[in-house]
Design a protein around this motif. Sequence first.
Motif, PDB file in Angstrom:
ATOM      1  N   ASN A   1      23.538  51.663  39.771  1.00 47.63           N
ATOM      2  CA  ASN A   1      24.674  52.627  39.749  1.00 47.63           C
ATOM      3  C   ASN A   1      24.400  53.274  38.189  1.00 47.63           C
ATOM      4  OD1 ASN A   1      27.257  53.582  39.036  1.00 47.63           O
ATOM      5  ND2 ASN A   1      28.151  53.042  41.114  1.00 47.63           N
ATOM      6  N   ILE A   2      24.372  54.657  38.094  1.00 46.12           N
ATOM      7  CA  ILE A   2      24.443  55.238  36.916  1.00 46.12           C
ATOM      8  C   ILE A   2      25.682  55.832  36.377  1.00 46.12           C
ATOM      9  CG2 ILE A   2      21.862  56.031  37.311  1.00 46.12           C
ATOM     10  CD1 ILE A   2      22.904  58.905  37.946  1.00 46.12           C
ATOM     11  N   ASP A   3      26.639  55.804  37.416  1.00 46.44           N
ATOM     12  CA  ASP A   3      27.843  56.445  37.002  1.00 46.44           C
ATOM     13  C   ASP A   3      28.683  55.297  35.693  1.00 46.44           C
ATOM     14  OD1 ASP A   3      28.002  58.353  38.690  1.00 46.44           O
ATOM     15  OD2 ASP A   3      28.891  57.057  40.437  1.00 46.44           O
ATOM     16  N   SER A   4      28.523  54.220  35.890  1.00 44.78           N
ATOM     17  CA  SER A   4      28.769  53.222  34.957  1.00 44.78           C
ATOM     18  C   SER A   4      28.204  53.666  33.382  1.00 44.78           C
ATOM     19  CB  SER A   4      28.445  51.791  35.164  1.00 44.78           C
ATOM     20  OG  SER A   4      29.111  51.373  36.343  1.00 44.78           O
ATOM     21  N   ALA A   5      26.952  53.829  33.443  1.00 41.96           N
ATOM     22  CA  ALA A   5      26.382  54.451  32.044  1.00 41.96           C
ATOM     23  C   ALA A   5      26.915  55.782  31.699  1.00 41.96           C
ATOM     24  CB  ALA A   5      24.720  54.459  32.439  1.00 41.96           C
ATOM     25  N   ILE A   6      27.295  56.662  32.616  1.00 35.99           N
ATOM     26  CA  ILE A   6      27.818  57.834  32.244  1.00 35.99           C
ATOM     27  C   ILE A   6      29.160  57.691  31.659  1.00 35.99           C
ATOM     28  CG2 ILE A   6      28.744  60.099  33.252  1.00 35.99           C
ATOM     29  CD1 ILE A   6      26.178  59.993  35.089  1.00 35.99           C
ATOM     30  N   ASN A   7      29.890  56.868  32.159  1.00 37.68           N
ATOM     31  CA  ASN A   7      31.155  56.742  31.627  1.00 37.68           C
ATOM     32  C   ASN A   7      31.241  55.907  30.442  1.00 37.68           C
ATOM     33  OD1 ASN A   7      32.596  57.440  33.885  1.00 37.68           O
ATOM     34  ND2 ASN A   7      32.548  55.568  34.915  1.00 37.68           N
ATOM     35  N   SER A   8      30.342  54.900  30.081  1.00 41.19           N
ATOM     36  CA  SER A   8      30.003  54.263  28.852  1.00 41.19           C
ATOM     37  C   SER A   8      29.527  55.346  27.864  1.00 41.19           C
ATOM     38  CB  SER A   8      29.038  53.182  28.875  1.00 41.19           C
ATOM     39  OG  SER A   8      29.553  52.131  29.892  1.00 41.19           O
ATOM     40  N   ILE A   9      28.869  56.289  27.999  1.00 38.52           N
ATOM     41  CA  ILE A   9      28.583  57.232  27.010  1.00 38.52           C
ATOM     42  C   ILE A   9      29.812  57.806  26.487  1.00 38.52           C
ATOM     43  CG2 ILE A   9      27.351  59.436  26.534  1.00 38.52           C
ATOM     44  CD1 ILE A   9      24.866  57.847  28.245  1.00 38.52           C
ATOM     45  N   ILE A  10      30.499  58.259  27.632  1.00 41.19           N
ATOM     46  CA  ILE A  10      31.720  59.451  27.242  1.00 41.19           C
ATOM     47  C   ILE A  10      32.802  58.545  26.396  1.00 41.19           C
ATOM     48  CG2 ILE A  10      34.040  60.353  28.604  1.00 41.19           C
ATOM     49  CD1 ILE A  10      32.008  60.911  30.797  1.00 41.19           C
ATOM     50  N   VAL A  11      33.125  56.935  26.969  1.00 36.66           N
ATOM     51  CA  VAL A  11      34.137  56.229  26.451  1.00 36.66           C
ATOM     52  C   VAL A  11      33.630  56.011  24.637  1.00 36.66           C
ATOM     53  CG1 VAL A  11      35.081  53.948  26.234  1.00 36.66           C
ATOM     54  CG2 VAL A  11      34.824  55.233  28.247  1.00 36.66           C
ATOM     55  N   SER A  12      32.238  55.679  24.579  1.00 37.84           N
ATOM     56  CA  SER A  12      31.683  55.114  23.403  1.00 37.84           C
ATOM     57  C   SER A  12      31.883  56.354  22.424  1.00 37.84           C
ATOM     58  CB  SER A  12      30.616  54.671  23.403  1.00 37.84           C
ATOM     59  OG  SER A  12      29.474  55.302  24.003  1.00 37.84           O
ATOM     60  N   SER A  13      31.582  57.481  22.613  1.00 38.87           N
ATOM     61  CA  SER A  13      31.904  58.675  22.049  1.00 38.87           C
ATOM     62  C   SER A  13      33.516  58.820  21.516  1.00 38.87           C
ATOM     63  CB  SER A  13      31.472  59.897  22.561  1.00 38.87           C
ATOM     64  OG  SER A  13      32.480  60.520  23.570  1.00 38.87           O
ATOM     65  N   LYS A  14      34.172  58.204  21.876  1.00 39.44           N
ATOM     66  CA  LYS A  14      35.735  58.343  21.244  1.00 39.44           C
ATOM     67  C   LYS A  14      35.921  57.102  20.334  1.00 39.44           C
ATOM     68  CE  LYS A  14      35.911  61.394  24.414  1.00 39.44           C
ATOM     69  NZ  LYS A  14      35.862  62.972  24.434  1.00 39.44           N
ATOM     70  N   LYS A  15      37.016  57.646  19.531  1.00 36.91           N
ATOM     71  CA  LYS A  15      37.416  56.562  18.752  1.00 36.91           C
ATOM     72  C   LYS A  15      38.085  55.392  19.379  1.00 36.91           C
ATOM     73  CE  LYS A  15      38.726  60.246  15.216  1.00 36.91           C
ATOM     74  NZ  LYS A  15      39.701  60.669  14.194  1.00 36.91           N
ATOM     75  N   HIS A  16      38.260  54.339  18.730  1.00 34.42           N
ATOM     76  CA  HIS A  16      38.802  53.179  19.340  1.00 34.42           C
ATOM     77  C   HIS A  16      39.366  52.129  18.437  1.00 34.42           C
ATOM     78  CE1 HIS A  16      37.638  53.862  23.579  1.00 34.42           C
ATOM     79  NE2 HIS A  16      36.513  54.151  23.082  1.00 34.42           N
ATOM     80  N   HIS A  17      40.222  51.346  18.810  1.00 34.98           N
ATOM     81  CA  HIS A  17      40.943  50.186  18.111  1.00 34.98           C
ATOM     82  C   HIS A  17      40.690  48.947  18.670  1.00 34.98           C
ATOM     83  CE1 HIS A  17      42.674  53.781  16.541  1.00 34.98           C
ATOM     84  NE2 HIS A  17      43.061  52.984  15.170  1.00 34.98           N
ATOM     85  N   TYR A  18      40.253  47.839  18.380  1.00 31.99           N
ATOM     86  CA  TYR A  18      39.961  46.572  18.743  1.00 31.99           C
ATOM     87  C   TYR A  18      40.158  45.477  18.107  1.00 31.99           C
ATOM     88  CZ  TYR A  18      35.012  46.844  17.893  1.00 31.99           C
ATOM     89  OH  TYR A  18      33.765  47.003  17.277  1.00 31.99           O
ATOM     90  N   LEU A  19      40.238  44.332  18.406  1.00 31.34           N
ATOM     91  CA  LEU A  19      40.096  43.125  17.694  1.00 31.34           C
ATOM     92  C   LEU A  19      38.784  42.707  17.119  1.00 31.34           C
ATOM     93  CD1 LEU A  19      42.886  40.839  19.074  1.00 31.34           C
ATOM     94  CD2 LEU A  19      43.109  42.107  16.821  1.00 31.34           C
ATOM     95  N   GLY A  20      38.315  42.439  16.089  1.00 36.22           N
ATOM     96  CA  GLY A  20      36.989  41.722  15.668  1.00 36.22           C
ATOM     97  C   GLY A  20      37.086  40.942  14.255  1.00 36.22           C
ATOM     98  N   ILE A  21      36.144  40.806  13.810  1.00 39.08           N
ATOM     99  CA  ILE A  21      36.242  40.091  12.461  1.00 39.08           C
ATOM    100  C   ILE A  21      35.664  40.958  11.561  1.00 39.08           C
ATOM    101  CG2 ILE A  21      35.837  37.838  13.719  1.00 39.08           C
ATOM    102  CD1 ILE A  21      32.773  37.786  12.136  1.00 39.08           C
ATOM    103  N   SER A  22      36.273  40.721  10.195  1.00 41.38           N
ATOM    104  CA  SER A  22      36.053  41.568   9.042  1.00 41.38           C
ATOM    105  C   SER A  22      34.594  40.903   8.135  1.00 41.38           C
ATOM    106  CB  SER A  22      36.842  41.500   7.951  1.00 41.38           C
ATOM    107  OG  SER A  22      37.202  40.239   7.384  1.00 41.38           O
ATOM    108  N   GLN A  23      34.000  41.811   7.416  1.00 43.11           N
ATOM    109  CA  GLN A  23      32.890  40.968   6.722  1.00 43.11           C
ATOM    110  C   GLN A  23      33.242  39.705   6.053  1.00 43.11           C
ATOM    111  OE1 GLN A  23      29.559  42.048   6.428  1.00 43.11           O
ATOM    112  NE2 GLN A  23      30.453  43.344   8.259  1.00 43.11           N
ATOM    113  N   ASN A  24      34.580  39.504   5.770  1.00 41.78           N
ATOM    114  CA  ASN A  24      35.150  38.183   5.288  1.00 41.78           C
ATOM    115  C   ASN A  24      35.158  37.205   6.192  1.00 41.78           C
ATOM    116  OD1 ASN A  24      34.708  38.951   2.416  1.00 41.78           O
ATOM    117  ND2 ASN A  24      36.643  40.058   2.539  1.00 41.78           N
ATOM    118  N   GLY A  25      35.206  37.438   7.414  1.00 42.69           N
ATOM    119  CA  GLY A  25      35.064  36.482   8.321  1.00 42.69           C
ATOM    120  C   GLY A  25      36.651  36.265   8.868  1.00 42.69           C
ATOM    121  N   VAL A  26      37.561  37.149   8.616  1.00 40.85           N
ATOM    122  CA  VAL A  26      38.775  37.102   9.102  1.00 40.85           C
ATOM    123  C   VAL A  26      39.192  38.254  10.301  1.00 40.85           C
ATOM    124  CG1 VAL A  26      40.957  37.694   8.106  1.00 40.85           C
ATOM    125  CG2 VAL A  26      39.462  36.941   6.383  1.00 40.85           C
TER     126      VAL A  26
END
Length: 349
Positions: free
Chosen positions: A195-220
Amino acid sequence: MKKNGENKNSFSLNKETTIITPKMLKKRFPLQELDKIFISQSRKIIKNIINKKDHRLLIVCGPCSIHEIDSAIDYAKRLKELSEKTQNKLYLVMRSYFEKPRTTVGWKGLINDPYINNSYNIEKGLHISRSLLLELTKIRIPLATEALDIITPQYLSDMFSWSAIGARTIESQIHREMASGLHMPIGFKNSTDGNIDSAINSIIVSSKKHHYLGISQNGVVCTIQTTGNPNSHIILRGGHKPNYYERNIIECENKIKQNNISTSLMIDCSHSNSEKNYKNQEIVATSILKTIKLKKYSIIGIMLESHINSGNQQINVKKDKMKYGVSITDACISWEKTEKLILKIHDEL
């Protein structure tokens, strides 16, 4: 009977081990200024290829996964020498994959289990991986990876010039969000069923701004705010059947145009396109070369799984008994076949 709340700390049964922070690892294995300039220039070249400003063919090739240091350095030196012969028409980037997605179970890569003995010394895996990436960068060959774990980019992403989101994670929201914050060009593979629709959707989504949880360079633990990644493209890697034929390319380009995103396409000559037979990569690449020469389509690159020696080997032997330069994951074509194929592509273009 157990009382309510008795299992409130059940997760404490899992073992937790604190490891080095991204900032500390980078301090231990720092990029020098000339290294940073080289990576920045490599990223710019690949962006220009994706956006049709540079008309060279992008070739991402190398081991399915890296499991030994010496053969990786050996391969990089050979690829660098070949790139100097072909750089007027081709731009060669080395696969430097340290994480492997598994359909069921299996070795998950150099970071997860660097000693290939189920010791899972992930911190040591990060040290080995960053140290190797520094050595490869000093050879002055651009490097590629698959962005799989959402934490490891904080440790290593500054070293890569191109990255892929794989077929098994293409529909994952967190991987789309992560891609939106990576600073290198990204290739999105079609899903495992083709299925190529998932890849197309991913390109569209990843081109936008997002907020999500992760870790900082200090590991926090922190909230990460991204700016969006505008430099991306689809990778056709096959599904239930190959999808590198002209009709597949036409179908993909039509869908891309309907969604107003880049029509740039890369073809993965391995995986389902080769029907999981590594020897068929040459057949796929030769077919794609003929299609490229028609100059009708937006194929900007190909992917090859290639190593010093051909095939693959089992990992149920001691590491010092393994064959040199032979993959322990997907089977690869040999260096001799790789060099001959790339020179053929160069000459015919």
